[in-house]
Design an enzyme around this catalytic site. Structure first.
Site, mmCIF file in Angstrom:
data_model
loop_
_atom_site.group_PDB
_atom_site.id
_atom_site.type_symbol
_atom_site.label_atom_id
_atom_site.label_comp_id
_atom_site.label_asym_id
_atom_site.label_seq_id
_atom_site.Cartn_x
_atom_site.Cartn_y
_atom_site.Cartn_z
ATOM 1 N N ALA A 1 -44.255 -13.742 -62.992
ATOM 2 C CA ALA A 1 -43.627 -12.579 -62.349
ATOM 3 C C ALA A 1 -43.383 -12.826 -60.866
ATOM 4 O O ALA A 1 -43.462 -11.905 -60.051
ATOM 5 C CB ALA A 1 -44.503 -11.340 -62.539
ATOM 6 N N HIS B 1 -33.006 -32.831 -63.671
ATOM 7 C CA HIS B 1 -32.839 -31.771 -62.671
ATOM 8 C C HIS B 1 -33.679 -32.196 -61.472
ATOM 9 O O HIS B 1 -34.803 -31.746 -61.264
ATOM 10 C CB HIS B 1 -33.306 -30.425 -63.219
ATOM 11 N N VAL C 1 -37.785 -22.967 -67.097
ATOM 12 C CA VAL C 1 -37.269 -22.984 -65.732
ATOM 13 C C VAL C 1 -38.257 -23.675 -64.795
ATOM 14 O O VAL C 1 -37.859 -24.324 -63.833
ATOM 15 C CB VAL C 1 -36.980 -21.549 -65.232
ATOM 16 N N SER C 2 -39.548 -23.563 -65.085
ATOM 17 C CA SER C 2 -40.580 -24.141 -64.225
ATOM 18 C C SER C 2 -40.327 -25.629 -64.004
ATOM 19 O O SER C 2 -39.948 -26.351 -64.919
ATOM 20 C CB SER C 2 -41.960 -23.957 -64.864
ATOM 21 N N THR D 1 -25.008 -28.117 -61.460
ATOM 22 C CA THR D 1 -23.580 -28.048 -61.743
ATOM 23 C C THR D 1 -22.914 -26.906 -60.986
ATOM 24 O O THR D 1 -21.802 -27.051 -60.453
ATOM 25 C CB THR D 1 -23.358 -27.905 -63.261
ATOM 26 N N ARG E 1 -41.536 -24.381 -54.996
ATOM 27 C CA ARG E 1 -41.488 -25.705 -54.380
ATOM 28 C C ARG E 1 -41.693 -25.585 -52.871
ATOM 29 O O ARG E 1 -41.155 -24.681 -52.232
ATOM 30 C CB ARG E 1 -40.132 -26.360 -54.683
ATOM 31 N N THR F 1 -35.989 -20.783 -54.173
ATOM 32 C CA THR F 1 -34.675 -20.466 -54.732
ATOM 33 C C THR F 1 -34.886 -19.410 -55.806
ATOM 34 O O THR F 1 -35.903 -19.412 -56.493
ATOM 35 C CB THR F 1 -34.009 -21.704 -55.346
#
EC number: 1.1.1.27
Length: 315
Positions: free
Chosen positions: A13, A178, A121-122, A152, A85, A233
């Site tokens: 969360a 990625h 996503v992690s 992209t 990050r 981000t």
């Protein structure tokens, strides 16, 4: 065709998880959103804040904090757990901190009987996707990460600014990790359907500006610049996840690069890596076999080895 339940479980969360939820609400892609987080106070605060947004925007979504039992009838799990990050840090350097929590997540997901789509996503996203694919008894079409889809988006935006056209007229994508080993398949870049080499013949003044080494470096450093400026981000990746869920719900058959377990495609196997896919009602419905130059094949192989080495370090 069976109607998918519009229930999404978001694990984590934090900034990314909350922006995924916000985009799902704004796009009206979910009827129920459930947060799972080890920090109940944070999860409940996000829910209260998002309920205010729902009221202000007149959206009707049931959002709450839940348990892993909620995974049983969910159509989607979005895995965002982990810290943000740090400035100057690569995604692969997040490996140990991310994997320190995954063991406590994968087991309750498996026990819940979850049979939907797991979107990772992690970071490092490719390694995380491969981990969940190997640990969960789900078809590979249903376990993938956002991969190079955000890279992209950034690439298309930068090319559009150089060429000075609407970014929707730019077709281009990144492949591979990625991360810092991703690459741009040059022969598959086009402007308004015109191949980039043909386009540059009529616009020679752009040739020096469309330097692929510079473009690649710009994409590689885009996320880091955002992290350095604001700490994380969130907006871009939150919208990317919502677009992927919408494509599955509406069977849009979106063509986008995603990190999926390969079984011989592009000459690679036993690795999840960003490749162009068709995403529809059944998840990843097809991995598109693009023709690559020898340099691009070498870049793909090198990128896969980076991911394999990272995965081997946590086995």
């Amino acid at each position: 065709m069976t109607q998918l339940a519009r229930k999404v479980v978001i694990i984590g969360a934090g900034n990314v998880g909350s922006h995924v939820a916000m985009n799902l609400m704004v796009g009206q892609y979910a009827d129920e959103i459930v947060f799972l987080d080890i920090n109940d106070a944070t999860a409940n605060a996000q829910v209260e804040d998002l309920k205010d947004m729902l009221t202000a925007t007149r959206r009707h979504v049931h959002i709450r904090v839940g348990t892993y039992d909620d995974c049983a009838d969910a159509s989607f799990i979005v895995m965002t757990a982990g810290r943000s990050r740090r400035p100057g840090e690569t995604r692969l350097q997040m490996l140990s901190s991310t994997f320190s929590i995954l063991g406590s997540i994968v087991e309750p997901i498996a026990k819940s009987g979850f049979s939907g789509f797991l979107i990772c996503v992690s970071n490092p996203a490719d390694v995380v996707a491969e981990y969940f694919y190997r640990k969960l008894d789900l078809p590979r079409a249903r376990v993938f990460s956002t991969g190079t889809s955000l890279d992209t988006v950034r690439l298309r935006r930068h090319i559009a600014s150089i060429v000075d056209v609407d970014r929707d007229q730019v077709e281009a994508f990144c492949m591979g990790e990625h991360g810092d080993s991703s690459f741009i398949p040059r022969t598959h870049v086009s402007i308004g359907g015109i191949g980039i080499e043909e386009y540059l013949r009529s616009h020679p003044q752009l040739a020096d500006k469309l330097d692929y080494a510079t473009l690649t470096e710009t994409v590689h450093t885009s996320g880091g610049r955002i992290v350095a400026g604001k700490g994380s981000t969130e907006f871009g990746i939150g919208s990317v996840v919502a677009v992927l869920i919408a494509s599955i719900l509406h069977n849009e058959r979106l063509v986008t690069p995603l990190s999926v377990h390969l079984e011989g495609e592009y000459g690679e196997k036993d690795v999840s890596v960003g490749v162009p896919c068709i995403l529809g009602r059944n998840g990843i419905q097809e991995i598109l076999p693009l023709e690559l130059s020898q340099d691009e094949k070498d870049a793909m192989h090198s990128s896969c080895n980076v991911i394999r080495e990272a995965f081997a370090s946590i086995e």
